[in-house]
Enzyme design. Sequence first.
Site, mmCIF file in Angstrom:
data_model
loop_
_atom_site.group_PDB
_atom_site.id
_atom_site.type_symbol
_atom_site.label_atom_id
_atom_site.label_comp_id
_atom_site.label_asym_id
_atom_site.label_seq_id
_atom_site.Cartn_x
_atom_site.Cartn_y
_atom_site.Cartn_z
ATOM 1 N N ARG A 47 11.594 -8.183 34.762
ATOM 2 C CA ARG A 47 12.494 -7.061 34.483
ATOM 3 C C ARG A 47 13.680 -7.547 33.656
ATOM 4 O O ARG A 47 14.578 -8.205 34.180
ATOM 5 C CB ARG A 47 12.988 -6.458 35.796
ATOM 6 C CG ARG A 47 13.896 -5.242 35.624
ATOM 7 C CD ARG A 47 14.514 -4.890 36.981
ATOM 8 N NE ARG A 47 15.279 -3.655 36.975
ATOM 9 C CZ ARG A 47 16.529 -3.527 36.544
ATOM 10 N NH1 ARG A 47 17.156 -4.568 36.039
ATOM 11 N NH2 ARG A 47 17.153 -2.362 36.605
ATOM 12 N N ASP A 327 20.906 -2.824 46.389
ATOM 13 C CA ASP A 327 20.998 -3.422 45.065
ATOM 14 C C ASP A 327 22.006 -2.626 44.248
ATOM 15 O O ASP A 327 22.717 -1.779 44.781
ATOM 16 C CB ASP A 327 19.628 -3.496 44.394
ATOM 17 C CG ASP A 327 18.992 -2.116 44.184
ATOM 18 O OD1 ASP A 327 19.681 -1.093 44.389
ATOM 19 O OD2 ASP A 327 17.799 -2.070 43.815
#
Length: 412
Positions: A47, A327
């Site tokens: 990512r 997150d």
Amino acid sequence: NLLAGQQALIGAVRGDLEYTAPAAADGAPGKHYTLRPFAEQAVLIVRPRGWHLDEKHVLVDGQPIAGGLFDAALFAFHNARALMRRDRGPYFYLPKLQSMEEAALWETALAHIEGMLGLPHGQIKVTVLIETLPAVFEMDEILHALRGRIVGLNCGRWDYIFSYLKTFRRHADKVLPERGQVTMTQPFLKAYSELLIQTCHSRGAHAMGGMAAQIPINHDPAANEQAMARVRADKLREVSAGHDGTWVAHPGLIPVARAIFDEHMPGPNQHHVLRRDVHVTRDDLVAPCAGTITRAGFDNSVEVCVRYMAAWLDGNGCVPIHNLMEDAATAEISRSQIWQWLHAGNQHLDDGTAIDGALLDATLRALPARLGDTAALPGGDRIAQAIELLGTLSHADELAEFLTLPAYRQID
């Protein structure tokens, strides 16, 4: 941290990545970890950062390079040929896209990387996160812009909620209840996920479900079973709707999610589930959901923001808080909700207390005592810095686009 991550990825592709944990307090040697044989390894999907993030340590013509270009190019440069020899390629998970133009920009960049490295077109594959409110209106166009390499779209549920909040930040009629009440069963989120399934399957692409944020609770079997039950219910909803796969925040949840999908999706995917019954309108996608804002919900939003930002400033971007893996996306929900509750009309807790700057300031002042000994918390010595940053961001007349942008200026 990012360069250490790139080094770990190189080791993963080479097959020699290993780690030995520190020795235990009783002197016992730490556990040694190595990779399984290549045929047994999970497929590596990397990512890169979103377009909004710069890499300030690498300048091109005097300007910071886009973080996503830095991440993708560096990984491909070191690993693409080794992956191709194993009939794989650099596989990327592209976040934060807001439009097909940004997808087209990624296509240009990835095609250029292939050309520079002598890779055939399409060797680099991508999955795109649909996690912004603008992007949900352009899913067909995003698939088309990346048609030579895209394998699917993914519901980025937490960032999608954040994007909804950010888009409608000053709209009093679009204020959402506290985060715990904004679940995927709410009509506007259900519409988004089902439209994604319908769009992907009409184009032969995978429709990936969202993340389960729960983590195993080893010290409390009853609480752990409740958490796992929520994961099973979430994954059953996804596979029943037609998703082709899903993901979780903690590897301990993989068997739970896999068992549900294996039971209800015997084939490799559900592309045959075309969801012609889905008829989603613009208004369906932007309709807010009903609910309340409790004192506990407000306090939790403040705590999650502060604890996450403290950990982030200390170099840790993924933090377990109250048995959930927080997150940047989940912290952004909390931060943007606090700002919206303060700035979008006359908002109150369910007990009638006005949500205003005084309430926030009092909650921030009380937080250190509520947290107790912060030494054991990730980034515990950054709590005061995080409290100050959240106060500044929340009182500001304009909602900051991303909390990581001002936070990035405070680290080096």
